[in-house]
Design an enzyme around this catalytic site. Sequence first.
Site, PDB file in Angstrom:
ATOM      1  N   GLU A 194       0.791  -1.228   0.241  1.00  0.00           N
ATOM      2  CA  GLU A 194      -0.115   0.049  -0.024  1.00  0.00           C
ATOM      3  C   GLU A 194       0.681   1.193   0.036  1.00  0.00           C
ATOM      4  O   GLU A 194       1.564   1.381   0.957  1.00  0.00           O
ATOM      5  CB  GLU A 194      -0.759  -0.032   1.274  1.00  0.00           C
ATOM      6  CG  GLU A 194      -1.708  -1.148   1.374  1.00  0.00           C
ATOM      7  CD  GLU A 194      -2.905  -0.916   0.438  1.00  0.00           C
ATOM      8  OE1 GLU A 194      -3.258   0.151  -0.053  1.00  0.00           O
ATOM      9  OE2 GLU A 194      -3.684  -1.842  -0.119  1.00  0.00           O
ATOM     10  N   CYS A 228      -2.091   9.545   2.511  1.00  0.00           N
ATOM     11  CA  CYS A 228      -1.646   8.992   1.235  1.00  0.00           C
ATOM     12  C   CYS A 228      -2.374   9.410   0.111  1.00  0.00           C
ATOM     13  O   CYS A 228      -2.250   9.437  -0.957  1.00  0.00           O
ATOM     14  CB  CYS A 228      -1.520   7.664   1.345  1.00  0.00           C
ATOM     15  SG  CYS A 228      -3.145   6.654   2.112  1.00  0.00           S
TER      16      CYS A 228
HETATM   17  P1  NAD Z   1       8.246   4.762   4.792  1.00  0.00           P
HETATM   18  O1  NAD Z   1       8.079   3.908   3.677  1.00  0.00           O
HETATM   19  O2  NAD Z   1       9.413   5.506   5.039  1.00  0.00           O
HETATM   20  O3  NAD Z   1       8.147   3.878   6.391  1.00  0.00           O
HETATM   21  C1  NAD Z   1       7.130   2.815   6.538  1.00  0.00           C
HETATM   22  C2  NAD Z   1       7.467   1.745   7.380  1.00  0.00           C
HETATM   23  O4  NAD Z   1       8.809   1.150   6.497  1.00  0.00           O
HETATM   24  C3  NAD Z   1       8.081   2.183   8.778  1.00  0.00           C
HETATM   25  O5  NAD Z   1       7.659   1.127   9.568  1.00  0.00           O
HETATM   26  C4  NAD Z   1       9.717   2.312   8.499  1.00  0.00           C
HETATM   27  O6  NAD Z   1      10.074   1.676   9.813  1.00  0.00           O
HETATM   28  C5  NAD Z   1       9.818   1.119   7.507  1.00  0.00           C
HETATM   29  N1  NAD Z   1      11.099   1.465   6.876  1.00  0.00           N
HETATM   30  C6  NAD Z   1      11.587   2.622   6.549  1.00  0.00           C
HETATM   31  N2  NAD Z   1      12.612   2.726   5.783  1.00  0.00           N
HETATM   32  C7  NAD Z   1      13.081   1.207   5.471  1.00  0.00           C
HETATM   33  C8  NAD Z   1      14.035   0.694   5.005  1.00  0.00           C
HETATM   34  N3  NAD Z   1      14.938   1.003   4.197  1.00  0.00           N
HETATM   35  N4  NAD Z   1      13.941  -0.798   4.974  1.00  0.00           N
HETATM   36  C9  NAD Z   1      12.767  -1.306   5.701  1.00  0.00           C
HETATM   37  N5  NAD Z   1      12.131  -0.751   6.256  1.00  0.00           N
HETATM   38  C10 NAD Z   1      11.823   0.636   6.143  1.00  0.00           C
HETATM   39  O7  NAD Z   1       6.729   5.645   5.012  1.00  0.00           O
HETATM   40  P2  NAD Z   1       6.329   6.768   5.987  1.00  0.00           P
HETATM   41  O8  NAD Z   1       6.962   7.884   5.766  1.00  0.00           O
HETATM   42  O9  NAD Z   1       5.948   6.081   7.257  1.00  0.00           O
HETATM   43  O10 NAD Z   1       4.931   6.718   5.391  1.00  0.00           O
HETATM   44  C11 NAD Z   1       4.610   7.824   4.427  1.00  0.00           C
HETATM   45  C12 NAD Z   1       4.526   7.090   2.912  1.00  0.00           C
HETATM   46  O11 NAD Z   1       3.499   6.010   2.976  1.00  0.00           O
HETATM   47  C13 NAD Z   1       3.785   7.963   2.060  1.00  0.00           C
HETATM   48  O12 NAD Z   1       4.712   7.769   0.937  1.00  0.00           O
HETATM   49  C14 NAD Z   1       2.463   7.731   1.761  1.00  0.00           C
HETATM   50  O13 NAD Z   1       1.965   7.877   0.653  1.00  0.00           O
HETATM   51  C15 NAD Z   1       2.513   6.400   1.930  1.00  0.00           C
HETATM   52  N6  NAD Z   1       1.245   5.771   2.703  1.00  0.00           N
HETATM   53  C16 NAD Z   1       0.420   4.875   1.795  1.00  0.00           C
HETATM   54  C17 NAD Z   1      -0.662   4.494   2.382  1.00  0.00           C
HETATM   55  C18 NAD Z   1      -1.851   3.407   1.626  1.00  0.00           C
HETATM   56  O14 NAD Z   1      -2.576   3.251   2.308  1.00  0.00           O
HETATM   57  N7  NAD Z   1      -1.502   3.235   0.369  1.00  0.00           N
HETATM   58  C19 NAD Z   1      -1.053   4.925   3.659  1.00  0.00           C
HETATM   59  C20 NAD Z   1      -0.373   5.928   4.219  1.00  0.00           C
HETATM   60  C21 NAD Z   1       0.893   6.039   3.858  1.00  0.00           C
END
Ligand code: NAD
Length: 443
Positions: A194, A228
């Site tokens: 997602e 998002c």
């Molecule tokens: P992110 O991808 O930075 O982090 C999400 C999760 O991934 C966190 O738990 C983090 O610890 C982990 N993570 C971060 N870097 C990582 C890596 N290098 N390796 C493994 N795991 C890692 O996202 P965010 O900043 O928490 O959220 C914002 C993003 O999420 C935006 O792009 C938004 O559009 C998207 N989002 C999508 C939805 C949806 O339902 N489609 C909902 C909410 C947010």
Amino acid sequence: MNFKTDINYRKQSLIKLLNTVQNHEDEIIKALYDDFKKPAFEAVATETSYIISELKHTIKNIHKWAKPALVLPSILNFPSTDYIYKEPFGKVLIIAPWNYPYHLALCPLIAAVAAGNQVVLKPSELTPNTARIISKIISETFDKNHVACVEGGVEVSQELLSQRWDYIFFTGSVAVGKIVAQAAAKNLTPVTLELGGKSPCIVDETVNPKLVAKRIVWGKFLNAGQTCIAPDYLIVHQAIKPRLIDCLKEEIKNAFGENPEASPDFARIVNEKNWKRQISLLENENIIVGGTSNASDCYLSPTLLDEPRLNSQVMTDEIFGPILPILSYKTEEDISNIVNKYEKPLALYIFSENKAFVKTCIEKYSFGGGCINDTVSHIINRRLPFGGVGHSGIGAYHGKLSFYIFSHQKSIVKKANWLDLPVKYAPYGDKLSSMKKFLQWFS
Ligand code: NAD
């Protein structure tokens, strides 16, 4: 404890979870405020009440969803009974983001438990207060061999991703989504991703600009734009643009007052790093409203930008904050030139009274989901699948669909023994022509 096969056990676990989340609702609302001043109204409307409702819906339907589903048998197998058995995948990893840190952690968890899986949940480290309450809720509700919550940062995610899982459900950025997909590929682990992207909002000249402005301001500045499916940028017909900008200014004032910093209804950017990124997006841009900030509180006011260049940073990155660029169009080709410049978005919104124009937009652009004459609201209806397409994600969930994505659909043909038609068995002899006739009748 046999959550794999005992539906009653799963149901009881979910009832226990419902009680626990209800008991901790005030603590969750406070944690969300402590993490980034999420207003209590938004915390209830978009996080706690959503989870309570999802739990009640799942508890009510779990037996119906879990029971083997009979399908019409194929005549070629006559006599048989055919059904689909819902098998839990096994060990499921859920990685959640920070923007709706409670909702987006618990919603997939409910479905994974309902479907009979063992679950490890990794909430976001950027909302530590909420992560702590989630961890508490889980340890109070579940045996740790059934559901565990692992708090921590990127290194913890990486460690978890290095292990073998039977299913990975990830919500977060496109960049990390690719890392998750690569890790999953090593063991051919199925994934739901997602993700995000730049969701356009198209406004034509047939609309009532006041109503449109109200609906855009709501969807964009909810959670301070850290949603998002928030409209990322507007594409407005040039004939209505000046009037729409006036209405947007008016609606921002109506919602958050003269000074949004003093409004209890406007959240903050989650941390300094993200706040600095938002501020950098404003460099060299034409700010027509807002742009006021306060580093000490990670505050940025609702901000409108006029006609940024398509290759500026604000138009190449997903904004994910309270900045709304406004672009204008004259022809439908202008719209295509903008929308098609980017990857397929998670959402797309069309404001128009022109049915033909709406139909064209829906047919022409590929996007996860969206609304006609509103923003964000498609997420509310659990009968609609929620997910992206292309770079905005793989797979979709919500409601009954969530149960299905966490279940392997195992096909079973139960053959009866009272009759055994000889047609399919060798030696085939002269059976070919009668088999052809038979297949013709039934195809
Ligand atoms: P992110 O991808 O930075 O982090 C999400 C999760 O991934 C966190 O738990 C983090 O610890 C982990 N993570 C971060 N870097 C990582 C890596 N290098 N390796 C493994 N795991 C890692 O996202 P965010 O900043 O928490 O959220 C914002 C993003 O999420 C935006 O792009 C938004 O559009 C998207 N989002 C999508 C939805 C949806 O339902 N489609 C909902 C909410 C947010």
